[in-house]
Structures are given as C-alpha cells and as structure tokens.
Enzyme design. Structure first.
Site, PDB file in Angstrom:
ATOM      1  N   ASP A  11       4.340   6.922   5.086  1.00  0.00           N
ATOM      2  CA  ASP A  11       3.587   7.695   4.098  1.00  0.00           C
ATOM      3  C   ASP A  11       4.506   8.680   3.368  1.00  0.00           C
ATOM      4  OD1 ASP A  11       1.264   6.409   5.007  1.00  0.00           O
ATOM      5  OD2 ASP A  11       0.924   7.962   6.524  1.00  0.00           O
ATOM      6  N   HIS A  30      -6.469   9.498   5.419  1.00  0.00           N
ATOM      7  CA  HIS A  30      -6.192   8.727   4.207  1.00  0.00           C
ATOM      8  C   HIS A  30      -7.490   8.393   3.473  1.00  0.00           C
ATOM      9  CE1 HIS A  30      -1.959   8.202   4.889  1.00  0.00           C
ATOM     10  NE2 HIS A  30      -2.107   7.499   5.994  1.00  0.00           N
ATOM     11  N   HIS A  65      -5.791   9.832  11.756  1.00  0.00           N
ATOM     12  CA  HIS A  65      -4.773   9.649  10.715  1.00  0.00           C
ATOM     13  C   HIS A  65      -5.309   8.771   9.582  1.00  0.00           C
ATOM     14  CE1 HIS A  65      -0.509   9.191   9.323  1.00  0.00           C
ATOM     15  NE2 HIS A  65      -1.025   8.108   8.791  1.00  0.00           N
ATOM     16  N   GLU A  66      -5.850   7.602   9.940  1.00  0.00           N
ATOM     17  CA  GLU A  66      -6.380   6.698   8.916  1.00  0.00           C
ATOM     18  C   GLU A  66      -7.619   7.295   8.241  1.00  0.00           C
ATOM     19  OE1 GLU A  66      -4.542   4.354   8.022  1.00  0.00           O
ATOM     20  OE2 GLU A  66      -3.210   4.383   9.752  1.00  0.00           O
TER      21      GLU A  66
END
Length: 215
Positions: A210, A136, A132-133
C-alpha cells in the site's frame, strides 16, 4: 534496414514492452522507421477478445457487456487466461458448461492471485487482516473520487493475507488530482485502521505494498 546488402523484399519487425531500454541507434532513420504502440484493449476491444475466447468453450448465460466493463486494464493474454481458468474451474466442479460464477472466480484469480486455503488459520492475524481490509473498504466507500468497491476478502491470495479489489465504472485515460488523492487515501486506509484499532506499536508490514502504491 540500411547497412545490409541484398535486402530487397525483406521486412524486419521487432516487439518490446520496454521501449525505454532500447538503444537509440535502433530508432534512427533507416532502422526501425515505424513505431506502432499497442495499448491494453479498450471496452470494445475486450468485448471482441472475450467473444473470441468464449466461442472456444461451452458456456451459458455469460454477459459479455458486463464482463468487458469489469475487466478494465486486462490485456488480451489476461482475458485468455481468465477464460481458460474459468473452463478449468468448471471442469473441476464437474459442470456441463462454463457459467458466470466460474468467470467471476477466474477474474478474481487473475486480479488477486490464487487462493491459499492451506494456510494454517490464525485468529490474531485474521483479525488484523480484517480490520486492515475494512479500512481500505471504508475509505473507498466514503471517498468521492475513489474507484467503486468490487470485493473485500481475508482469504490469503498470492503473497497477501487479504485483498480489497476495485472496478472502475468506465475507462480512465487520464486521472485528475482528486482521483489520485483518492487512490492514495484508499491505499493508506488499511494502515490507518491498524493504527486506530491496535495502536501505533502494533502496526504491521501488511501495508508495505500500500505504501509503495501511494509513493
């Protein structure tokens, strides 16, 4: 203020961070006649505030110019808290002076929240958070108008399981359409990564903040 007797020599001051909630009657002529907006400090203001608070602690090798550039959007209270947290960190480590690494630690704590090292490790959750990170980070890296990456971590902080932090290169007093779209793309990069790697049925609630930001 009009309507009071024997008010010569009396000055009434008020302060709020919710101007929209004020009763319009308070802002009529004869009431609070002068309004002074106090925005968050700019680069020069942050330098002065940082210099002031650093003078109150023993420090060494602190580059105030770099620090001021890396704290865009911080209020005076945020800067004071950052210096206090850095001093506390230095004391915990038994350091003789506050150094740049203590400041960096404190800044991350202000931006991302405190680390939650007591959380029980879960490899499945860690893997999901890492992708997930990473989503980003990759979108931010390849998107022209996005803010520069500062740090990516899967150390739980505050309410989040991980965090991707950005630091603008300069002050932003307004944003272009391209910058806004880049912010939206970057915000949704984590959810996109989850879907690509784990499938549509395995996406998580980790993207809730988000989605709120993008909205």
């Amino acid at each position: 203020m009009d309507g009071f007797q024997q008010n010569e020599g009396v000055i009434v001051l008020g302060a709020t961070n919710r101007v929209g909630d004020l009763d319009p009657a308070l802002l009529r002529p004869g009431r609070f006649d002068v309004e002074v907006a106090v925005p968050t400090p700019d680069y020069c203001g942050r330098k002065d505030i940082l210099t002031h608070y650093l003078s109150k602690v023993l420090s060494r090798d602190i580059d105030v110019d770099i620090l001021a550039r890396r704290t865009t959007g911080f209020t005076g209270a945020d800067l004071e808290n950052m210096i206090n947290q850095a001093a506390l960190r230095a004391a915990i480590e038994g350091a003789e002076v506050v150094g740049m690494r203590h400041i960096e630690y404190a800044r991350d704590k202000v931006i991302m929240g405190p680390e939650r090292k007591t959380r029980i490790p879960d490899e499945e959750v860690n893997k999901m958070t890492a992708y997930h990170e990473g989503g980003h980070a990759l979108v931010a890296y390849y998107t022209k108008e996005s803010m520069p990456l500062h740090k990516v971590t899967i150390m739980p902080r505050g309410e989040s399981l991980g965090h991707t932090a950005y630091i603008p290169e300069k002050e932003r007093y307004q944003e272009t359409k391209a910058q806004l779209l880049a912010t939206m793309d970057t915000a949704l990069g984590g959810r996109a990564a989850e879907e690509l790697v784990f499938g549509i049925d395995k996406i998580t609630t980790g993207a809730s903040s988000d989605l709120q930001q993008a909205t």
